[in-house]
Design a protein around this motif. Structure first.
Motif, short mmCIF file in Angstrom:
data_model
loop_
_atom_site.label_atom_id
_atom_site.label_comp_id
_atom_site.label_asym_id
_atom_site.label_seq_id
_atom_site.Cartn_x
_atom_site.Cartn_y
_atom_site.Cartn_z
N LYS A 22 -35.37 21.85 11.60
CA LYS A 22 -34.66 21.88 13.18
C LYS A 22 -34.58 20.39 13.35
O LYS A 22 -33.47 20.98 14.15
CB LYS A 22 -35.20 22.89 13.92
N ILE A 23 -35.43 19.76 12.91
CA ILE A 23 -35.65 18.62 14.10
C ILE A 23 -34.12 17.71 13.42
O ILE A 23 -33.10 17.35 13.88
CB ILE A 23 -36.71 17.69 13.98
N ILE B 101 -39.80 22.89 11.48
CA ILE B 101 -39.86 22.24 12.86
C ILE B 101 -38.90 20.54 11.80
O ILE B 101 -38.27 20.33 12.45
CB ILE B 101 -41.67 21.66 13.62
N GLU C 141 -31.38 18.99 11.42
CA GLU C 141 -30.48 19.76 12.51
C GLU C 141 -29.88 19.01 13.33
O GLU C 141 -28.76 18.34 14.10
CB GLU C 141 -30.38 20.48 12.16
#
Lengths: 342, 342
Positions: free
Chosen positions: A234-235, A231, A237
Motif C-alpha cells: 500500500k505504501i 503495508i 501504491e
C-alpha cells in the motif's frame, strides 16, 4: 470451463467487473458464472453485444457484503451474499474457481469457510505479483493474516515458490524473507525465528531481503506476515501515485518542460505500464482447498481481465492440486528433518 | 556552541562527513568536535582551506564500530569507539549534541547507555521527516525498536508531535497510526490496542492512517513500531530508485523522448529535490537524555549538512528539555485518565 465472478463486489461493480470478465472470457475461451442481482446483470450485459459469444450463467442473489462491512458479521447476516454464492458454485463443481474485487476480508473468510484449508496449511496467504527491475516477484502474504508464526511463513514460502513458477515462469524461484538487515540476527522475533526455519526446510532460500531490494528483483518470492506485506504494497501504491503527481506538476511549470513532456509522452505511457499494478490484476489466495482470486476494490476492467486470465491459467494447470501435493511433500521433509534431530 | 560528529562512522567517512559538517558549521556559526583518528582527520581538513574559519576540536580515537558489526558486541570490545566518545563529549557538556552516520544499532545503544532514558519514556524512537504532497510528515519509529507495545507508540506520538512542531513548523500537528484500513477494528493486535490508547490520551489523534496515505500528507505525525517503520521507509527508498531507473531507460529509447528528457531536465532536477531523502538528512533519536541525530550510512555531504542543521536547531531550541517536559505532562494526564476510570 466456467469461472465464477462475484459481480456485485468492488467499488465499480458490476460495470468494470462484467466488462473486464467478458474480455478475458472471449479471448481465452471460457464461460462466466456471474453472481449478483439478475436484473442488474441483465441490464449490464445489454451494453455488451459480444456477450452473446460467451457461455454465461447468472446466479441470482440480491445480497452483497459492502466494502466497509465487518466480514464475519456480514457473512453471518447475509448467508446468500454474492461472495459466498461464488465460492459455493466452485465447491459444487459448477465452476473451476472464482474472482472477487469485493470486501477482501469477506472473500478470505468465504473461501476458507466454503473450501476449507489444505492439509498441512495453517493459514491462507494472498500472493501478489509485483514489478521489479528483472522479471517481477511474488510477495506473500499481502494481507490475509496479520499475525503470523514462523511455520506460517515457511508454508507461505513453499506455496509461493509454486505460484512463482507459474506466474514468473522460473523453474527454481529463489525465496527471500523480508526483514531489516541482511544478517540473520537482524529483524524482529518473528523474522529471526522464521529465518532459521526457512534455512532448514525451504529450497532456494537466499536469506533476508531488505525492503530496499524488494523492487530490484533480488528474490523471486518474498515472504512476510500479512501486516508487513499489506503495508509494503500500500505504501508503494501511494508513493507511485504521489511521484506521478509531483512529476506532472513539475513538467507543467515551464514551456520547455511541457514540450519535453509532450515529446516523451510515449515513454511515460510505457513506463506507466511497467509500474502499473493493474497489469498484475488479481492475487490468488493460497492454501485454501479451491481456487480463489482477489482483486483490488478499485479494479479497472483491465485489472479484472488480467485477474481472470491468471485464474484461468491456475485452473488449467490444476494449481490447487499442485499446492496440495507440494505442501504434503514439504510436511514429510519437515517431519523427517525433525526426526533426524530427535 | 560545539556539535560533536562521529567522523569515523558511515560508508563515506571521514570524507563526506567532514565536508558536510564544515558547510553547516560555517553557514550557521557553530563549532565542530570531530571524533575519529586525529591523523586521518588532519589529513582530511587540509583539503578544506575554509576549515580555519570553524572552531574545531579533534577527539582522537582509533576505534570505530564497523557498519556490519553487532552493536552490543562491538561496544563491549571497543569502549573507546568513536560513537561512544561522541556521546560522552555531549554528556560531559563539551558539545550540545552529536551526529553519526555509522552503525545505527551502535548509535542507539551508545546514546541510550551514555545519556539514559528520559523519565516516562520506555523506549527511544527514531523520527524521520518524509516528503508528502503537503508540508512533509514525521514518521516514527523508523527502526530503533522492532518490538513495541501500545504504550510505546503513545509515547512516540507525544514526542513526535513536539518534533513535528519544529521540523514542519505546525502548531498543532495531527497524529495518525499506521495500520491496515481506517477503521479502528482493522490492523494487528498492536495497532488495535494502540488505537484505543492514542484516542484516549493523545491530542490531535486522527485515527488509523493507511499506508497509501503516508505520502499524501493526511497526518503530520505517523506512528508505528520500528520494524514496520523501517520497512516502510526502505521500501520507499528502493522504489524511488527503481522508478528513476525505469523512467530514464524509457526516456532514452527513442530520439523524441530523449529530446523530451533534455527539455524537461530542470523539471526532473526540481522533482528530484522533492523526493530526495538526503534533503532531510538526519533523524533525531527521541526519548534519550541527550541530543543524538542519526544519518544514513551512505549520507552525502548534503545529507550530513542538513542533519547538522537540524541538530543545531534542536540544540538552540532546547529540544531535549522540551521533550522531557512534554512527556512528564503526558504522564500526569495519562495517570489522571486512569484515576478517573478507577
Amino acid at each position: 470451463m466456467q469461472i465464477a465472478v462475484d459481480a456485485a463486489g468492488g467499488d465499480f461493480a458490476p460495470g468494470n467487473i462484467v466488462s473486464g470478465a467478458l474480455v478475458a472470457a472471449r479471448h481465452l475461451g471460457f464461460g462466466l458464472t456471474l453472481v449478483g442481482s439478475q436484473s442488474e446483470l441483465e441490464q449490464e450485459l445489454v451494453r455488451h453485444p459480444d456477450a452473446a459469444r460467451v457461455p454465461i450463467v447468472i446466479v441470482d442473489t440480491p445480497d452483497c457484503i459492502e466494502m466497509a462491512e465487518a466480514p464475519a458479521v456480514g457473512l453471518r447476516r447475509k448467508p446468500k451474499a454474492s461472495i459466498i454464492k461464488a465460492a459455493e458454485v466452485v465447491a459444487s463443481g459448477e465452476a473451476v474457481g472464482f474472482f472477487s474485487a469485493g470486501n477482501t476480508g469477506a472473500t478470505f473468510l468465504a473461501a476458507r469457510t466454503v473450501f476449507g484449508m489444505l492439509p498441512g496449511v495453517d493459514r491462507p496467504a494472498l500472493a501478489t505479483t509485483i514489478p521489479t527491475l528483472t522479471r517481477g516477484a511474488v510477495l506473500l502474504d499481502a494481507g490475509a493474516n496479520l499475525e503470523c508464526r514462523p511455520t506460517h511463513l515457511a508454508q507461505f514460502a513453499v506455496m509461493g515458490r509454486l505460484y512463482a513458477r507459474m506466474a514468473l515462469d522460473v523453474s527454481e524461484p529463489s525465496v527471500g524473507l523480508l526483514s531489516i538487515g541482511e544478517e540473520e540476527t537482524k529483524g524482529n522475533e518473528l523474522t529471526r525465528e522464521a529465518h532459521r526455519l526457512l534455512r532448514e526446510t525451504v529450497d532456494s532460500f537466499i536469506g533476508n531481503v531488505e525492503a530496499r531490494d524488494v523492487y530490484t528483483g533480488k528474490a523471486d518470492v518474498i515472504v512476510c506476515d500479512g501486516f508487513t506485506g499489506n503495508i509494503s504494497l500500500k505504501i508503494s501504491e501511494g508513493l507511485v501515485e504521489v511521484i506521478e503527481k509531483l512529476l506532472k506538476e513539475e513538467l507543467n511549470q515551464t514551456f520547455s518542460s511541457s514540450v519535453g513532456f509532450l515529446l516523451s509522452r510515449r515513454a511515460f505511457r510505457r513506463f506507466h505500464r511497467r509500474v502499473d499494478y493493474s497489469e498484475y490484476g488479481g492475487a490468488p489466495l493460497l492454501g485454501v482447498g479451491g481456487l480463489c482470486a482477489v482483486g483490488h476494490g478499485s479494479s479497472s476492467p483491465k485489472a479484472v481481465r488480467n485477474a481472470l486470465a491468471m485464474t484461468y491459467r491456475c485452473a488449467k494447470q490444476g494449481f490447487v492440486q499442485r499446492v496440495r501435493e507440494e505442501v504434503s511433500k514439504y510436511r514429510s521433509t519437515e517431519s523427517s528433518d525433525v526426526d533426524r534431530k530427535c
